[in-house]
Motif scaffolding. Structure first.
Motif, PDB file in Angstrom:
ATOM      1  N   LEU A 130      -1.400  -9.339  -4.516  1.00 55.75           N
ATOM      2  CA  LEU A 130      -1.742 -10.579  -3.818  1.00 55.75           C
ATOM      3  C   LEU A 130      -3.023 -11.193  -4.371  1.00 55.75           C
ATOM      4  O   LEU A 130      -3.099 -12.400  -4.611  1.00 55.75           O
ATOM      5  CB  LEU A 130      -1.934 -10.309  -2.319  1.00 55.75           C
ATOM      6  CG  LEU A 130      -0.684 -10.080  -1.502  1.00 55.75           C
ATOM      7  CD1 LEU A 130      -1.045  -9.951  -0.036  1.00 55.75           C
ATOM      8  CD2 LEU A 130       0.294 -11.219  -1.695  1.00 55.75           C
ATOM      9  N   MET A 166       2.620  -5.748  -9.394  1.00 54.49           N
ATOM     10  CA  MET A 166       3.431  -4.885  -8.532  1.00 54.49           C
ATOM     11  C   MET A 166       4.066  -3.756  -9.343  1.00 54.49           C
ATOM     12  O   MET A 166       4.105  -2.606  -8.932  1.00 54.49           O
ATOM     13  CB  MET A 166       4.556  -5.688  -7.866  1.00 54.49           C
ATOM     14  CG  MET A 166       4.225  -6.327  -6.553  1.00 54.49           C
ATOM     15  SD  MET A 166       3.527  -5.195  -5.351  1.00 54.49           S
ATOM     16  CE  MET A 166       5.000  -4.365  -4.794  1.00 54.49           C
ATOM     17  N   LEU A 199       6.247  -7.705   5.156  1.00 53.50           N
ATOM     18  CA  LEU A 199       5.566  -6.420   5.010  1.00 53.50           C
ATOM     19  C   LEU A 199       6.308  -5.316   5.768  1.00 53.50           C
ATOM     20  O   LEU A 199       6.399  -4.172   5.314  1.00 53.50           O
ATOM     21  CB  LEU A 199       4.124  -6.522   5.516  1.00 53.50           C
ATOM     22  CG  LEU A 199       3.208  -7.441   4.690  1.00 53.50           C
ATOM     23  CD1 LEU A 199       1.867  -7.622   5.369  1.00 53.50           C
ATOM     24  CD2 LEU A 199       3.019  -6.878   3.286  1.00 53.50           C
ATOM     25  N   MET A 248       0.835  -1.196   0.000  1.00 55.24           N
ATOM     26  CA  MET A 248       0.000   0.000   0.000  1.00 55.24           C
ATOM     27  C   MET A 248       0.863   1.235   0.000  1.00 55.24           C
ATOM     28  O   MET A 248       1.133   1.843   1.027  1.00 55.24           O
ATOM     29  CB  MET A 248      -0.889   0.002   1.245  1.00 55.24           C
ATOM     30  CG  MET A 248      -1.985  -1.012   1.119  1.00 55.24           C
ATOM     31  SD  MET A 248      -3.113  -0.848   2.484  1.00 55.24           S
ATOM     32  CE  MET A 248      -4.049  -2.333   2.270  1.00 55.24           C
ATOM     33  N   ARG A 249       1.301   1.547  -1.145  1.00 57.70           N
ATOM     34  CA  ARG A 249       2.229   2.632  -1.297  1.00 57.70           C
ATOM     35  C   ARG A 249       1.640   3.960  -0.859  1.00 57.70           C
ATOM     36  O   ARG A 249       2.328   4.845  -0.364  1.00 57.70           O
ATOM     37  CB  ARG A 249       2.686   2.692  -2.762  1.00 57.70           C
ATOM     38  CG  ARG A 249       3.633   3.783  -3.110  1.00 57.70           C
ATOM     39  CD  ARG A 249       4.834   3.824  -2.178  1.00 57.70           C
ATOM     40  NE  ARG A 249       5.623   2.612  -2.153  1.00 57.70           N
ATOM     41  CZ  ARG A 249       6.538   2.319  -3.032  1.00 57.70           C
ATOM     42  NH1 ARG A 249       6.786   3.112  -4.017  1.00 57.70           N
ATOM     43  NH2 ARG A 249       7.229   1.230  -2.925  1.00 57.70           N
ATOM     44  N   ALA A 258      10.487  -7.828  -5.553  1.00 58.25           N
ATOM     45  CA  ALA A 258      10.433  -6.785  -6.581  1.00 58.25           C
ATOM     46  C   ALA A 258      10.894  -5.448  -6.016  1.00 58.25           C
ATOM     47  O   ALA A 258      11.529  -4.652  -6.705  1.00 58.25           O
ATOM     48  CB  ALA A 258       9.007  -6.675  -7.127  1.00 58.25           C
ATOM     49  N   GLU A 259      10.609  -5.220  -4.749  1.00 56.70           N
ATOM     50  CA  GLU A 259      10.980  -3.940  -4.147  1.00 56.70           C
ATOM     51  C   GLU A 259      12.414  -3.919  -3.627  1.00 56.70           C
ATOM     52  O   GLU A 259      13.039  -2.868  -3.547  1.00 56.70           O
ATOM     53  CB  GLU A 259      10.043  -3.631  -2.984  1.00 56.70           C
ATOM     54  CG  GLU A 259       8.599  -3.681  -3.418  1.00 56.70           C
ATOM     55  CD  GLU A 259       7.827  -2.497  -2.930  1.00 56.70           C
ATOM     56  OE1 GLU A 259       8.221  -1.946  -1.895  1.00 56.70           O
ATOM     57  OE2 GLU A 259       6.857  -2.132  -3.591  1.00 56.70           O
ATOM     58  N   LEU A 260      12.908  -5.078  -3.245  1.00 53.48           N
ATOM     59  CA  LEU A 260      14.253  -5.115  -2.664  1.00 53.48           C
ATOM     60  C   LEU A 260      15.347  -5.145  -3.727  1.00 53.48           C
ATOM     61  O   LEU A 260      16.509  -4.942  -3.441  1.00 53.48           O
ATOM     62  CB  LEU A 260      14.410  -6.331  -1.746  1.00 53.48           C
ATOM     63  CG  LEU A 260      13.653  -6.273  -0.424  1.00 53.48           C
ATOM     64  CD1 LEU A 260      13.886  -7.553   0.366  1.00 53.48           C
ATOM     65  CD2 LEU A 260      14.068  -5.077   0.402  1.00 53.48           C
ATOM     66  N   VAL A 264       3.489 -12.799  -1.337  1.00 54.59           N
ATOM     67  CA  VAL A 264       4.014 -11.694  -0.519  1.00 54.59           C
ATOM     68  C   VAL A 264       5.508 -11.539  -0.763  1.00 54.59           C
ATOM     69  O   VAL A 264       6.033 -10.428  -0.900  1.00 54.59           O
ATOM     70  CB  VAL A 264       3.751 -11.943   0.984  1.00 54.59           C
ATOM     71  CG1 VAL A 264       4.473 -10.911   1.834  1.00 54.59           C
ATOM     72  CG2 VAL A 264       2.267 -11.904   1.279  1.00 54.59           C
ATOM     73  N   ALA A 275       6.366 -10.096  -4.219  1.00 57.27           N
ATOM     74  CA  ALA A 275       6.157  -8.651  -4.207  1.00 57.27           C
ATOM     75  C   ALA A 275       7.301  -7.938  -3.483  1.00 57.27           C
ATOM     76  O   ALA A 275       7.782  -6.895  -3.932  1.00 57.27           O
ATOM     77  CB  ALA A 275       4.821  -8.328  -3.528  1.00 57.27           C
ATOM     78  N   LEU A 276       7.747  -8.537  -2.373  1.00 54.26           N
ATOM     79  CA  LEU A 276       8.844  -7.926  -1.620  1.00 54.26           C
ATOM     80  C   LEU A 276      10.136  -7.963  -2.422  1.00 54.26           C
ATOM     81  O   LEU A 276      10.900  -6.988  -2.444  1.00 54.26           O
ATOM     82  CB  LEU A 276       9.031  -8.645  -0.286  1.00 54.26           C
ATOM     83  CG  LEU A 276      10.171  -8.142   0.585  1.00 54.26           C
ATOM     84  CD1 LEU A 276       9.949  -6.692   0.990  1.00 54.26           C
ATOM     85  CD2 LEU A 276      10.336  -9.004   1.823  1.00 54.26           C
ATOM     86  N   VAL A 310       2.147 -11.620 -10.174  1.00 54.37           N
ATOM     87  CA  VAL A 310       2.372 -10.759  -8.999  1.00 54.37           C
ATOM     88  C   VAL A 310       3.390  -9.674  -9.350  1.00 54.37           C
ATOM     89  O   VAL A 310       3.188  -8.493  -9.050  1.00 54.37           O
ATOM     90  CB  VAL A 310       2.863 -11.593  -7.793  1.00 54.37           C
ATOM     91  CG1 VAL A 310       3.304 -10.673  -6.657  1.00 54.37           C
ATOM     92  CG2 VAL A 310       1.775 -12.530  -7.316  1.00 54.37           C
ATOM     93  N   LEU A 311       4.478 -10.092 -10.008  1.00 56.89           N
ATOM     94  CA  LEU A 311       5.509  -9.129 -10.403  1.00 56.89           C
ATOM     95  C   LEU A 311       4.925  -8.057 -11.318  1.00 56.89           C
ATOM     96  O   LEU A 311       5.172  -6.864 -11.145  1.00 56.89           O
ATOM     97  CB  LEU A 311       6.643  -9.847 -11.141  1.00 56.89           C
ATOM     98  CG  LEU A 311       7.760 -10.440 -10.306  1.00 56.89           C
ATOM     99  CD1 LEU A 311       8.805 -11.064 -11.209  1.00 56.89           C
ATOM    100  CD2 LEU A 311       8.388  -9.363  -9.439  1.00 56.89           C
ATOM    101  N   MET A 338       9.567  -5.272   6.420  1.00 57.29           N
ATOM    102  CA  MET A 338      10.793  -4.985   5.679  1.00 57.29           C
ATOM    103  C   MET A 338      10.492  -4.017   4.532  1.00 57.29           C
ATOM    104  O   MET A 338      11.241  -3.094   4.242  1.00 57.29           O
ATOM    105  CB  MET A 338      11.303  -6.312   5.098  1.00 57.29           C
ATOM    106  CG  MET A 338      12.767  -6.419   5.007  1.00 57.29           C
ATOM    107  SD  MET A 338      13.487  -6.388   6.639  1.00 57.29           S
ATOM    108  CE  MET A 338      14.947  -5.546   6.297  1.00 57.29           C
ATOM    109  N   ARG A 339       9.355  -4.254   3.891  1.00 59.86           N
ATOM    110  CA  ARG A 339       8.944  -3.443   2.768  1.00 59.86           C
ATOM    111  C   ARG A 339       8.700  -2.000   3.231  1.00 59.86           C
ATOM    112  O   ARG A 339       9.129  -1.041   2.595  1.00 59.86           O
ATOM    113  CB  ARG A 339       7.658  -4.040   2.197  1.00 59.86           C
ATOM    114  CG  ARG A 339       7.200  -3.445   0.913  1.00 59.86           C
ATOM    115  CD  ARG A 339       6.076  -4.278   0.327  1.00 59.86           C
ATOM    116  NE  ARG A 339       5.532  -3.567  -0.808  1.00 59.86           N
ATOM    117  CZ  ARG A 339       4.519  -2.729  -0.720  1.00 59.86           C
ATOM    118  NH1 ARG A 339       3.943  -2.504   0.433  1.00 59.86           N
ATOM    119  NH2 ARG A 339       4.096  -2.099  -1.783  1.00 59.86           N
TER     120      ARG A 339
END
Lengths: 323, 111
Positions: free
Chosen positions: B97, B87, A196, A1-2, A257-259, A251, A254-255, B83-84, A198-199
């Motif tokens: 999700l 995102m 979540l 939830m940016r 992708a951000e890291l 989850v 998704a994480l 998912v990627l 960490m994100r």
């Protein structure tokens, strides 16, 4: 939830400076916080202590010093990690949708616990105090009369060892918090809400209480769904039918992708990938079952490979570190 | 601990032995959760160790994901890709999700 992040237009997109204000090079401190300061906040949001390269001791006491404040600190920038009610609330709200899905597993655990002969109260007590899904499921699979105490405890330890590594990964942000806040929050740490958290922290939110809030959400749904499953017994079917088993993976995708930080991530990620996949293949995942003399834990494999993969990547990084 | 189905009035029963084992499990788990943090906080970290610490988040994520996806099939891989994609396009973890879970249910039924 940016949307929930306090993103900072002023510093958005500014690459981390290659030198601190006093001219010391910012060497090799990028890997962990680079998402933070390159994308969001500038060097100010380095996890405290990582900015001062000379006096490692004092940096913990005065975290924000040596951060090169001449870069211009926008008023709204959380330059430090704080433990607030707002952080708890945000963590809770962000985690509820994920916790709802985790509830699917809680129901499965409740059913298994019921079949193993635990009462509803005992199953709920386990979920409330242990709060570590995979190890709980394997534990009730090992359950017998009399309870194989040593096997159960050792198995729980083996499966949960990965949490040590996850906790250590939070340390750069948590060092500003009090021991009570740190060790209280860690009680509520599970895989999903660690991810979540960490994100949120790598985005530079400075919300030290996010883990606690997200953990409370996990706790409520985990305990609640355990009770539902234990009461309902075998009524509820296989969680894979509803895709619940994919939530954790989703989850983490998704994480990831951000890291991802580009080339600096490549080597540690490849090492973690190679070691984890190899360990999961080669080290028999269920070796610990030998201790209990039972072969029931098909649902959850041992998770040593996570520990091995993470440690291997850290060791490689330590070795290749060149100042 | 008879192994038989519990009678209805046994739902709230708490056998001392069971409670003892459960609490011991809780203590062991708590020690694993705080152990790493405690160690890192009480060891003087050199820059070199800090560098190692800094790669942990990504490495842990990959170490959890890779074997899980490797053990999966096209349905899981396709959903991970979904998912990627979500995102990347929306930056919303909730949407990602939902897409992933819906995708895996759909693809498993399809494949």
């Amino acid at each position: 939830m940016r949307i929930l992040y306090r993103s900072n237009g002023a510093t958005e997109g500014v690459a981390g400076p290659s030198k601190l204000a006093d001219g010391r090079p910012v060497n090799r401190i990028t890997p962990l916080p680079s998402i933070v300061y390159e994308r969001h906040l500038g060097v100010l949001c380095l996890p405290p202590g990582m900015g001062s390269t000379d006096e490692s001791g004092s940096s913990r006491v005065a975290p924000s010093r040596g951060d090169g404040s001449t870069e211009g600190r926008p008023e709204s920038t959380p330059a430090s990690v704080t433990f607030t009610r707002e952080g708890i609330r945000t963590g809770f709200v962000t985690t509820v949708p994920v916790a709802l899905g985790v509830g699917g597993y809680g129901i499965a655990f409740g059913v298994l616990a019921n079949q193993a002969g635990l009462s509803v109260a005992e199953a709920a007590l386990m979920s409330a105090t242990v709060l570590a899904g995979a190890s709980q499921i394997v534990a009730v699979e090992l359950w017998a009369d009399p309870i194989p105490v040593a096997a159960v405890l050792f198995t729980v330890f083996a499966i949960n060892m990965r949490y040590s590594l996850m906790g250590a990964a939070l340390e750069p942000w948590f060092r500003q918090l009090s021991p009570k806040q740190i060790y209280g929050s860690l009680y509520f740490m599970a895989d999903e809400n660690w991810a979540l958290t960490m994100r949120d922290l790598t985005a530079g939110s400075g919300r030290g209480a996010f883990l606690l809030g997200s953990g409370i959400a996990m706790w409520v749904f985990w305990v609640g769904s355990t009770v539902v499953g234990a009461v309902a017994g075998g009524v509820v079917g296989d969680p894979t039918r509803y895709g619940f088993d994919f939530i954790l993976a989703a989850v983490f995708v998704a994480l990831a992708a951000e890291l991802w930080e580009g080339r600096s991530s490549l080597l540690p990620w490849l090492v973690a990938l190679g070691v984890a996949v190899a360990a999961a293949e080669l080290v028999p995942g269920r070796w610990y079952i030998l201790l209990g003399g039972l072969a029931a834990a098909e649902l959850v494999p041992g998770r040593w490979y996570i520990l091995l993969g993470g440690l291997a990547a850290a060791v490689v990084e330590v070795i290749r570190y060149d100042g | 601990m008879t192994g038989e189905v519990f009678p209805a009035d046994g739902m709230l029963s708490l056998e001392p032995v069971v409670v003892g084992v459960v609490l011991a499990m809780a203590v062991v788990t708590y020690l694993t959760k705080v152990g790493g943090m405690w160690l890192v906080r009480h060891v003087e970290l050199s820059e070199r160790l800090e560098a190692g610490l800094s790669v942990l988040p990504g490495a842990i994520v990959i170490a959890i994901l890779a074997p899980e996806l490797a053990a999966g099939g096209p349905a899981e891989w396709g959903s991970a890709g979904l998912v990627l994609l979500v995102m990347w396009r929306t930056d919303s973890i909730l949407l990602a999700l939902c897409a992933g879970v819906a995708g895996v249910v759909f693809l498993r039924a399809l494949l």
